[in-house]
Enzyme design. Structure first.
Site, short mmCIF file in Angstrom:
data_model
loop_
_atom_site.label_atom_id
_atom_site.label_comp_id
_atom_site.label_asym_id
_atom_site.label_seq_id
_atom_site.Cartn_x
_atom_site.Cartn_y
_atom_site.Cartn_z
N HIS A 180 0.87 -1.15 -0.22
CA HIS A 180 -0.04 0.14 -0.15
C HIS A 180 0.81 1.35 -0.05
O HIS A 180 0.40 2.38 -0.46
CB HIS A 180 -0.93 -0.02 0.95
CG HIS A 180 -0.21 0.31 2.31
ND1 HIS A 180 -0.02 -0.78 3.27
CD2 HIS A 180 -0.09 1.19 3.30
CE1 HIS A 180 0.26 -0.66 4.45
NE2 HIS A 180 0.57 0.99 4.34
N ASP A 213 0.35 -7.58 1.53
CA ASP A 213 0.52 -6.44 1.59
C ASP A 213 2.21 -6.13 1.86
O ASP A 213 2.61 -5.45 2.37
CB ASP A 213 0.04 -5.75 3.02
CG ASP A 213 0.05 -4.37 2.93
OD1 ASP A 213 0.38 -3.56 1.82
OD2 ASP A 213 0.24 -3.58 4.06
N SER A 296 4.62 2.60 7.81
CA SER A 296 4.36 1.42 6.83
C SER A 296 5.52 1.05 6.13
O SER A 296 6.13 2.00 5.46
CB SER A 296 3.22 2.00 5.93
OG SER A 296 1.99 1.84 6.58
#
Length: 450
Positions: A180, A213, A296
């Site tokens: 992402h 992910d 992230s």
């Protein structure tokens, strides 16, 4: 289990709205930290999910539902265009910093003016202020050694942009991060990676795995001599209570180091951005190290400085109205590095992820214990692992090897911890009777339906 995106055990057709089964407990649903992206997957539901994927940044899980977690998605880059994002939030942080600086400067001048000529004060400093040496195994020592191998990633596309983190995976210029984080630049967008010394390189996407992910990008024009891969640890040897160190760019603040402990293991997490994207599933390492939007894709290190996970999501109690995002409440989730490394190797080798599958679709409307195989002729793949092992439509899977299955996300996350070809024991109930079967995991390549 044939799942939506990652079929059979992973969502089979990665349908955008196929959120993980509704009964996934609050901690089972987490949204990325990502401003602009965060695609999720869900277990191939047979009907509309009773509870949609958790909204990013702690948006309600559904009508009247509790606030959920959020993906460690990228913090949008202020200058880039976006559909929605954290630009305002980042700007607010910067403004606050400037204001604080102004206030500090004013107070400093005022104090100097008041004290001028009014006498002097002697202050004794403890130790030698110039001695900045730290033990190699201290947090400061690990940070000093690791920071040069961590990059801040900026990804921008035609409609959105974001900022996240990544780390050097090998001498060939591969950077490991979250899917992402790079998603905004996946279709012809711009991707750059900046090191702690200020050097910036353009990069290209090598491969992405939405279900896991995980993504791998490669730097352009970098010399192997400039790269120091981070040491990779063994997430199977991690224990609750172990010390953790997270490095990333929360809210765009590159090179931020935070510490904590491993607060739980094998936490079933279904990550979603709440925008109808596919969900991601993980059997996560939970940590209380402060992780925020922008962290992230960054490394979660152990006390020896080895990577044990990739920071990917946080649980948030705030709400998401599209204009703001919540920060850490001490519940962060990382993808175990053993799984991420396996996925990265597949992406580098073929550019595609490989998902283990059992060949069933789950019933997203089921709210009991376990994961229920949907009803219908296509719920169990003909000739697939589950059918060969004797499972049927309507069976309720309650245990996968030694893990108790309390929801579909748990089942998917556990399946994805394995590799195609492995044999696993599955415990299930049928007509009130408990049965056990041994099956050999199949595989599906890519994120699209197959």
């Amino acid at each position: 289990m044939a799942a939506a995106p990652p079929p059979h055990a992973a969502p089979h057709h990665a349908a955008p709205h196929h959120a993980a089964p509704h009964h996934a407990a609050p901690p089972h649903a987490v949204a990325h930290h990502a401003a602009p992206h965060a695609g999720p997957y869900t277990a191939h539901p047979a009907g509309p999910p009773a509870v949609p994927p958790t909204q990013p940044f702690g948006a309600p899980a559904g009508p009247g539902g509790p606030a959920g977690p959020v993906w460690g998605d990228p913090v949008p880059a202020p200058a880039a265009p976006r559909k929605r994002g954290n630009g305002g939030l980042i700007a607010a942080v910067l403004v606050a910093a400037l204001v604080a600086g102004g206030i500090g400067g004013g107070i400093g001048f005022w104090a100097a003016d008041r004290n001028d000529g009014s006498g002097s004060t002697t202050i004794s400093a403890a130790g030698n202020p110039k001695d900045l040496s730290r033990a190699a195994d201290s947090v400061a020592g690990i940070a000093r050694q690791s920071l040069p191998s961590v990059v801040t990633i900026e990804a921008s596309g035609s409609q959105e942009s974001g900022t996240g983190t990544g780390f050097v995976y090998d001498k060939e210029g591969h950077i490991l991060t979250n899917n992402h984080v790079v998603a905004p630049a996946a279709d012809g967008g711009k991707l750059t990676a900046t090191f702690s010394n200020g050097k910036k390189y353009e990069a290209e996407v090598v491969g992405r795995a939405q279900g896991y992910d995980v993504a791998v990008i490669k730097l352009k024009g970098v010399s192997p001599d400039e790269l120091t891969p981070l040491a990779v640890g063994d997430s199977d040897k991690v224990a609750v209570g172990d010390s953790t160190i997270a490095i990333g760019a929360p809210f765009g603040l590159s090179g931020t180091v935070t510490t904590g402990i491993v607060s739980a293991l094998h936490r079933p997490i279904a990550s979603s951005d709440g925008e109808g994207s596919n969900a991601s599933y993980m059997s996560a390492i939970q940590t209380d190290a402060s992780i925020n939007p922008g962290n992230s894709g960054g490394p979660l290190l152990n006390s020896e400085g080895a990577v044990i996970g990739i920071n990917s999501a946080i649980q948030s109690t705030g709400s998401n109205d599209g204009t703001s995002q919540s920060g850490s409440v001490g519940l962060g989730f990382a993808i175990p590095i053993d799984q991420a490394r396996r996925v990265a190797q597949d992406l580098i080798k073929t550019g595609q992820p490989i998902y283990p599958v059992i060949g069933v679709s789950v019933d997203s409307s089921y709210n009991g214990e376990g994961a229920k195989i949907a009803t219908g002729p296509s719920a169990v793949t003909a000739g697939g692992p589950a059918e060969k092992a004797g499972l049927r439509s309507g069976d309720i899977i309650t245990k996968f090897d030694d893990t108790v299955v309390d929801s579909s996300p748990t089942l998917i996350g556990e399946i994805w911890q394995h590799q195609p070809g492995e044999k696993v024991d599955v415990t299930y109930t049928r007509d009130g009777q408990t049965r056990t079967a041994t099956l050999t995991l199949g595989e599906r390549k890519g994120d699209s339906a197959s």
